[in-house]
Design an enzyme around this catalytic site. Structure first.
Site, mmCIF file in Angstrom:
data_model
loop_
_atom_site.group_PDB
_atom_site.id
_atom_site.type_symbol
_atom_site.label_atom_id
_atom_site.label_comp_id
_atom_site.label_asym_id
_atom_site.label_seq_id
_atom_site.Cartn_x
_atom_site.Cartn_y
_atom_site.Cartn_z
ATOM 1 N N ASN A 19 0.831 -1.200 0.000
ATOM 2 C CA ASN A 19 0.000 0.000 0.000
ATOM 3 C C ASN A 19 0.865 1.248 0.000
ATOM 4 O O ASN A 19 1.724 1.375 -0.864
ATOM 5 C CB ASN A 19 -1.084 -0.027 1.081
ATOM 6 C CG ASN A 19 -0.617 -0.168 2.503
ATOM 7 O OD1 ASN A 19 -0.107 -1.215 2.901
ATOM 8 N ND2 ASN A 19 -0.812 0.857 3.313
ATOM 9 N N ASP A 20 0.708 2.159 0.915
ATOM 10 C CA ASP A 20 1.252 3.515 0.813
ATOM 11 C C ASP A 20 2.713 3.580 0.369
ATOM 12 O O ASP A 20 3.564 2.870 0.918
ATOM 13 C CB ASP A 20 1.178 4.221 2.165
ATOM 14 C CG ASP A 20 -0.194 4.204 2.784
ATOM 15 O OD1 ASP A 20 -1.108 3.601 2.210
ATOM 16 O OD2 ASP A 20 -0.356 4.802 3.868
ATOM 17 N N PRO A 21 3.028 4.482 -0.592
ATOM 18 C CA PRO A 21 4.437 4.791 -0.855
ATOM 19 C C PRO A 21 4.997 5.559 0.338
ATOM 20 O O PRO A 21 4.351 6.464 0.867
ATOM 21 C CB PRO A 21 4.385 5.666 -2.111
ATOM 22 C CG PRO A 21 3.034 6.312 -2.064
ATOM 23 C CD PRO A 21 2.119 5.308 -1.414
ATOM 24 N N SER A 80 3.275 4.153 7.945
ATOM 25 C CA SER A 80 3.727 5.161 6.979
ATOM 26 C C SER A 80 4.553 6.277 7.605
ATOM 27 O O SER A 80 4.440 6.589 8.791
ATOM 28 C CB SER A 80 2.528 5.755 6.250
ATOM 29 O OG SER A 80 1.933 4.796 5.416
#
Length: 559
Positions: A19-21, A80
């Site tokens: 998922n999130d960069p 993140s």
């Protein structure tokens, strides 16, 4: 069957969930991308920071996982965060950890060996967590530290997303050494829940802000600025994601460094955090975006997570879930009100088999034009449409304020006056299946209004369990010359679209069943009663780059 929906040139892990960069950066000639990753399966869980490296942001090579959840301060997950490059010291990762008590705390990791050009190994600081949950903040609503910036007083700043009493907020923290942090007495930026979003108030409908991003932009030209830049001719972009609508909202405004250090957005839209009127980086399936300053090219690069349209059970069955968007260059429009975005120029190295045309009419008697000679399932297409006359444009109903809803009601095949016209991407030969990207032009009191839409129920013949929404936005574009441009990056199960030179972007995720491989087609179309022309069109087959299919340590070091 599900394997046919893997992308060809979008960043994607060979297996498992992403998922999130996180923490993208350029350092010593190498681009680094970290991202949320489950090393143990294709569903969310056991979240670590995976790490890939590149020379061009097109070809990517895997290196070792940078952060595993192994310590009391991150045992529930390495979530993140960002990377900040400290002058003379190198990069620092700032990330949220889920601790043993399910509290969200902020931690730091640094490279074990700065002489390693790929920064393969990272070590967590013994001082972690360096920031714990402040008083009055729920311990599970405090996450995602931003990239740091340095001000004239010698203090570094970072923002952390939070929520209090149903108010989304960004909290500011300061540090001289990037180790010892003090919370600012004032909230950097906040918006009340009941005025920010139009939805029912329930216990789950909080104003939680996460994945906050904050950076300066120049008022003149495309040249980007380092996150610490200050001075005249600068505006600031504040970006936050809203969990309920799964969207990245942003505003443009001013940053005041004084005793009441804060950010104030410009009054350029109605409600700047409303699902209907807010500015978004992308009006489709585009989430948890993150930018970084690329000093090699003096540009700001934007990435985002594009999640799957089907169920967790489907993801587990095929063994993978999630892709990253194509990296985009981002800058401030000359009107100073909104951002423009465009795929990085390096992407053009994948283009082959160019085809094109000019001055092709699209009329009631000839509404379709097929673009042939390319692999339509994995393509890049740029087209400019010309509208010979705007005089008979349909009157814009004042109630049509929700562009997404309007797209659902007036889809790509609902006949209008000027439009719908655009592209049928990932289309089957008989148009039983397609993902449309299209425009309509309306007349308002003193101007023409352009509506852009994408997606819809015809994007796939798969039935229950597949999300097939329509997306839409109004495009702030001047039609004095009667022309509007569109670029679409088509990649098997995703279409990233850029309207009017990047003023409006819509990413659509779709799982076609007929329009796959060589059976995919690309058409330009016009279902309006007024003629439209293809002023010019160019399209290319896109080659498949190296995409995390092998260990990249030696490949990049030898490049």
């Amino acid at each position: 069957m599900l394997g046919i929906n893997r992308t060809g040139y979008h960043f994607q892990s060979p297996t498992n969930w992403i998922n999130d960069p996180n923490g993208p950066m350029y350092y010593n000639g190498i681009y680094h991308l970290f991202y949320q990753y489950n090393p143990n399966g294709a569903d969310w869980g056991d979240i670590a920071w995976a790490h890939s490296v590149s020379k061009d942001m097109v070809n990517w090579y895997r290196v070792d996982i940078a952060l595993h959840p192994t310590d009391p301060f991150d045992i529930k997950g390495c979530w993140s965060g960002s990377a900040t490059i400290l002058p003379g010291k190198g990069p620092v990762i700032f990330y949220t950890g889920g601790d043993t008590e399910n509290r969200q705390v902020q931690n730091i990791a640094v490279p074990k060996d700065l002489s390693d050009p790929l920064l393969v190994e990272w070590k967590k600081l013994d001082q972690n967590p360096v920031i714990s949950t402040p008083d009055g903040i729920h311990p599970e609503r405090f996450r995602d530290p931003s990239t740091g910036w340095l001000c004239e007083d010698g203090y570094w700043r970072v923002l952390i997303g939070s929520e209090k009493s149903k108010r989304g907020m960004a909290l500011l923290f300061k540090s001289k050494d990037f180790m010892t942090w003090t919370k600012s007495e004032n909230t950097f930026h906040s918006v009340a829940f009941d005025t920010a979003v139009s939805r029912s108030k329930t216990e789950t409908d909080t104003g939680m802000w996460e994945c906050v991003d904050f950076f300066p932009v120049s008022l003149k030209g495309k040249k980007a600025l380092d996150t610490s830049a200050r001075g005249d001719g600068i505006k600031y972009v504040f970006k936050v994601i809203d969990q309920d609508t799964f969207s990245d909202f942003y505003t443009v405004g001013d940053y005041f460094v004084n005793k009441d250090e804060c950010y104030k957005h410009d009054d350029t839209v109605g409600d700047p955090y409303s699902p209907v009127t807010a500015l978004r980086l992308d009006y489709g399936k585009f989430y948890a975006s993150k930018t970084f300053f690329d000093e090699a090219q003096n540009r700001r690069i934007l990435w985002a997570w594009i999640n799957e349209p089907d169920s967790p059970a489907d993801a587990i069955a095929r063994g993978w879930a999630g892709i990253q968007s194509i990296p985009r260059t981002l800058w401030l429009d000359k009107n100073g009100k909104q951002l423009l975005q465009w795929p990085i120029e390096e992407l053009a190295t994948l283009r082959t088999d160019e085809v094109g045309c000019n001055n092709e009419p699209l009329t009631t008697g000839r509404p379709l034009f097929e673009v042939q000679g390319i692999t339509a399932a994995q393509a890049d297409v740029e087209v400019t449409f010309r509208i010979p006359s705007l005089e008979n444009a349909e009157i814009l109903d004042p109630s049509w304020v929700d562009a997404k809803k309007l797209c659902g009601e007036k889809g790509a095949t609902v006949n209008g006056v000027i439009g719908p016209f655009g592209l049928f991407t990932l289309a089957s030969k008989d148009l039983e299946e397609y993902t449309a990207v299209f425009f309509r032009v309306f007349r308002a009191q003193d101007k023409y209004v352009v509506h852009m839409g994408s997606g819809g129920s015809r994007s796939s013949l798969r039935g229950e369990g597949l999300d097939k929404p329509s997306y839409g936005t109004f495009v702030d574009v001047d039609l004095i010359d009667g022309e509007i441009s569109l670029r679409c990056l088509i990649d098997h199960s995703v279409v990233e679209s850029f309207g009017a030179g990047g003023k409006a972007c819509i990413t659509t995720r779709t799982y076609p069943t007929l329009a796959v491989g060589n059976d995919a087609h690309l058409y330009a179309f016009n279902y309006g009663s007024q003629p439209v022309e293809i002023a010019n069109l160019k399209a290319w087959t896109m080659k498949t780059p190296e995409m995390n299919l092998s260990d990249g340590i030696n490949l990049v070091r030898e490049a």
